[in-house]
Design a protein around this motif. Structure first.
Motif, PDB file in Angstrom:
ATOM      1  N   UNK A  99       0.986  -1.147  -0.327  1.00  0.00           N
ATOM      2  CA  UNK A  99       0.418  -0.115   0.050  1.00  0.00           C
ATOM      3  C   UNK A  99       1.062   1.512  -0.368  1.00  0.00           C
ATOM      4  N   UNK A 100       0.796   2.198  -0.776  1.00  0.00           N
ATOM      5  CA  UNK A 100       1.067   3.387  -0.812  1.00  0.00           C
ATOM      6  C   UNK A 100       1.095   4.497  -1.377  1.00  0.00           C
ATOM      7  N   UNK A 101       1.114   6.182  -0.881  1.00  0.00           N
ATOM      8  CA  UNK A 101       0.600   7.152  -2.124  1.00  0.00           C
ATOM      9  C   UNK A 101       1.792   7.704  -2.415  1.00  0.00           C
ATOM     10  N   UNK A 102       1.823   8.209  -3.233  1.00  0.00           N
ATOM     11  CA  UNK A 102       2.620   9.323  -4.102  1.00  0.00           C
ATOM     12  C   UNK A 102       2.512  11.148  -3.879  1.00  0.00           C
ATOM     13  N   UNK A 106       2.856  18.979  -8.405  1.00  0.00           N
ATOM     14  CA  UNK A 106       2.366  19.315  -9.654  1.00  0.00           C
ATOM     15  C   UNK A 106       1.178  18.422 -10.122  1.00  0.00           C
ATOM     16  N   UNK A 107      -0.303  18.277 -10.815  1.00  0.00           N
ATOM     17  CA  UNK A 107      -0.890  17.173 -11.572  1.00  0.00           C
ATOM     18  C   UNK A 107      -0.829  17.154 -12.302  1.00  0.00           C
ATOM     19  N   UNK A 108       0.352  17.752 -13.322  1.00  0.00           N
ATOM     20  CA  UNK A 108       0.456  16.885 -14.606  1.00  0.00           C
ATOM     21  C   UNK A 108       1.635  16.011 -14.183  1.00  0.00           C
ATOM     22  N   UNK A 109       3.023  16.180 -12.647  1.00  0.00           N
ATOM     23  CA  UNK A 109       3.444  14.870 -12.534  1.00  0.00           C
ATOM     24  C   UNK A 109       3.105  14.043 -12.273  1.00  0.00           C
ATOM     25  N   UNK A 110       2.319  13.692 -11.542  1.00  0.00           N
ATOM     26  CA  UNK A 110       1.080  12.939 -11.080  1.00  0.00           C
ATOM     27  C   UNK A 110       0.434  11.812 -11.871  1.00  0.00           C
ATOM     28  N   UNK A 111       0.393  12.415 -12.966  1.00  0.00           N
ATOM     29  CA  UNK A 111      -0.259  11.493 -13.932  1.00  0.00           C
ATOM     30  C   UNK A 111       0.675  11.167 -15.751  1.00  0.00           C
ATOM     31  N   UNK A 112       1.827  11.774 -14.997  1.00  0.00           N
ATOM     32  CA  UNK A 112       2.842  10.916 -15.711  1.00  0.00           C
ATOM     33  C   UNK A 112       4.001   9.672 -15.416  1.00  0.00           C
ATOM     34  N   UNK A 134      -6.452   5.833  -8.548  1.00  0.00           N
ATOM     35  CA  UNK A 134      -6.300   7.106  -8.895  1.00  0.00           C
ATOM     36  C   UNK A 134      -5.418   8.093  -8.606  1.00  0.00           C
ATOM     37  N   UNK A 135      -5.502   9.627  -9.077  1.00  0.00           N
ATOM     38  CA  UNK A 135      -5.379  10.854  -8.491  1.00  0.00           C
ATOM     39  C   UNK A 135      -6.476  11.405  -7.968  1.00  0.00           C
ATOM     40  N   UNK A 136      -5.722  11.883  -6.794  1.00  0.00           N
ATOM     41  CA  UNK A 136      -6.724  12.602  -5.977  1.00  0.00           C
ATOM     42  C   UNK A 136      -6.290  14.219  -5.959  1.00  0.00           C
ATOM     43  N   UNK A 137      -6.728  15.612  -6.063  1.00  0.00           N
ATOM     44  CA  UNK A 137      -6.003  16.292  -5.498  1.00  0.00           C
ATOM     45  C   UNK A 137      -6.823  16.566  -3.639  1.00  0.00           C
ATOM     46  N   UNK A 138      -5.692  16.940  -3.131  1.00  0.00           N
ATOM     47  CA  UNK A 138      -4.839  17.302  -2.523  1.00  0.00           C
ATOM     48  C   UNK A 138      -4.242  17.913  -1.454  1.00  0.00           C
ATOM     49  N   UNK A 139      -5.109  18.917  -0.958  1.00  0.00           N
ATOM     50  CA  UNK A 139      -3.477  19.611   0.012  1.00  0.00           C
ATOM     51  C   UNK A 139      -5.104  21.348  -0.018  1.00  0.00           C
ATOM     52  N   UNK A 140      -3.619  22.123  -0.174  1.00  0.00           N
ATOM     53  CA  UNK A 140      -4.645  23.589   0.458  1.00  0.00           C
ATOM     54  C   UNK A 140      -5.762  24.461  -0.713  1.00  0.00           C
ATOM     55  N   UNK A 141      -4.588  23.792  -2.274  1.00  0.00           N
ATOM     56  CA  UNK A 141      -5.863  24.331  -2.834  1.00  0.00           C
ATOM     57  C   UNK A 141      -7.251  23.293  -3.585  1.00  0.00           C
ATOM     58  N   UNK A 142      -7.067  22.327  -2.825  1.00  0.00           N
ATOM     59  CA  UNK A 142      -8.138  21.761  -3.203  1.00  0.00           C
ATOM     60  C   UNK A 142      -9.585  21.989  -3.138  1.00  0.00           C
ATOM     61  N   UNK A 143      -9.591  22.223  -1.850  1.00  0.00           N
ATOM     62  CA  UNK A 143     -11.195  23.326  -1.548  1.00  0.00           C
ATOM     63  C   UNK A 143     -11.681  24.219  -2.958  1.00  0.00           C
ATOM     64  N   UNK A 144     -10.658  25.008  -3.152  1.00  0.00           N
ATOM     65  CA  UNK A 144     -11.172  26.163  -3.907  1.00  0.00           C
ATOM     66  C   UNK A 144     -11.781  25.100  -5.733  1.00  0.00           C
TER      67      UNK A 144
END
Length: 287
Positions: A99-102, A106-112, A134-144
């Motif tokens: 089980x791991x998360x990375x 930037x989202x572009x890096x996650x998709x690559x 899956x790629x999940x937006x998480x962090x300070x700007x996720x709510x925006x």
């Protein structure tokens, strides 16, 4: 964040690659031969021995060690030496066995990396679990950014029995919240019910010893700051079901709550406690 889980990990380990990785660490051919025989020892099911041509038995005494060594070369070194130097922003990987998360800036890096990760795993006979990758937006700007994705709030992440979600502290700054995953909470309560059913005829003192042993283990793992309500829910559920279990031993089928309170005073249940309070979480965040 790239959330990932490996499909049938323990049953998919390639023995050839495993032994090659072992030879990087171990120079004694006798140890390598012992591990080779360990991998091919097989599993006894219904009186028949099933020989393993690939994979390692889940629950075996050496399986966790070998699987961590396997993923050290397949994932850890590859991510640190090959992936990170080619990313636009910062990144880090948190792994516990398969089980791991990375985490990416930037989202572009996650998709690559998601595409590159599939190719990397395929080379070593592994594959991502499609329902959990899956790629999940998480962090300070996720709510925006959530309304732009058609969501009212940011997505959550499930990791090692916890649900991670975006929230804010008392000062209004971003904070990653943690609470017990709902399926794990239901499973824990179900296991505690089964335990109380099995020991319903034991003396009350022995019942409390067994219950407190399980509760201490649950609080030690899930006792993270912010998850205290889930611990209280477990404690209250154990109290209610233990009362019902004791009532079933009565000739009348029940007895007053005040009698049960006297029993709890004499044989107290383990109260919820945090094993990692807010102060320690803040110090870890600073580090």
């Amino acid at each position: 964040m790239l959330e990932a889980d490996l499909r049938n990990f323990f049953g998919s380990l390639d023995h050839t690659w495993m032994l090659r990785f072992m030879e990087h660490r171990v120079g004694d051919p006798r140890v390598i031969s012992l591990i080779r025989r360990w991998l091919k020892a097989g599993v006894l099911e219904d009186g028949e021995v099933h020989v393993n041509e690939e994979g390692t038995p889940q629950g075996g005494s050496i399986s966790v060690l070998l699987s961590n060594l396997y993923l050290h070369y397949v994932l850890d070194l590859w991510f640190d030496r090959v992936v990170k130097p080619h990313l636009q922003g910062e990144a880090c990987m948190i792994r516990y066995i398969d089980d791991f998360v990375i985490c990416f800036q930037y989202r572009s890096d996650a998709l690559r990396v998601q595409d590159a990760l599939r190719k990397r795993l395929r080379k070593f006979g592994l594959a991502l679990e499609p329902t959990k990758a899956r790629v999940v937006e998480f962090g300070r700007f996720a709510q925006r950014q959530a309304p732009q994705r058609g969501r009212r709030r940011p997505e959550t992440i499930y990791f090692l029995g916890f649900t991670l979600y975006c929230t804010r502290n008392l000062k209004g700054n971003f904070k990653a919240g943690m609470r017990t995953e709902k399926s794990r909470l239901r499973r824990s309560l179900l296991e505690l019910r089964h335990l109380m059913r099995r020991m319903r005829h034991l003396p009350v003192g022995e019942q409390v010893i067994n219950l407190n042993r399980v509760l201490r283990g649950h609080y030690a793992y899930y006792g993270i700051a912010g998850d205290f309500r889930a611990l209280q829910r477990v404690h209250r559920a154990v109290e209610r079901y233990w009362y019902k279990t004791l009532c079933s031993r009565s000739r009348k089928g029940h007895f007053p709550w005040k009698v049960f309170h006297r029993i709890k005073v004499r044989f107290p249940l383990q109260r919820p406690r945090l094993s990692l309070p807010y102060e320690e979480l803040q110090s870890l965040a600073v580090l």
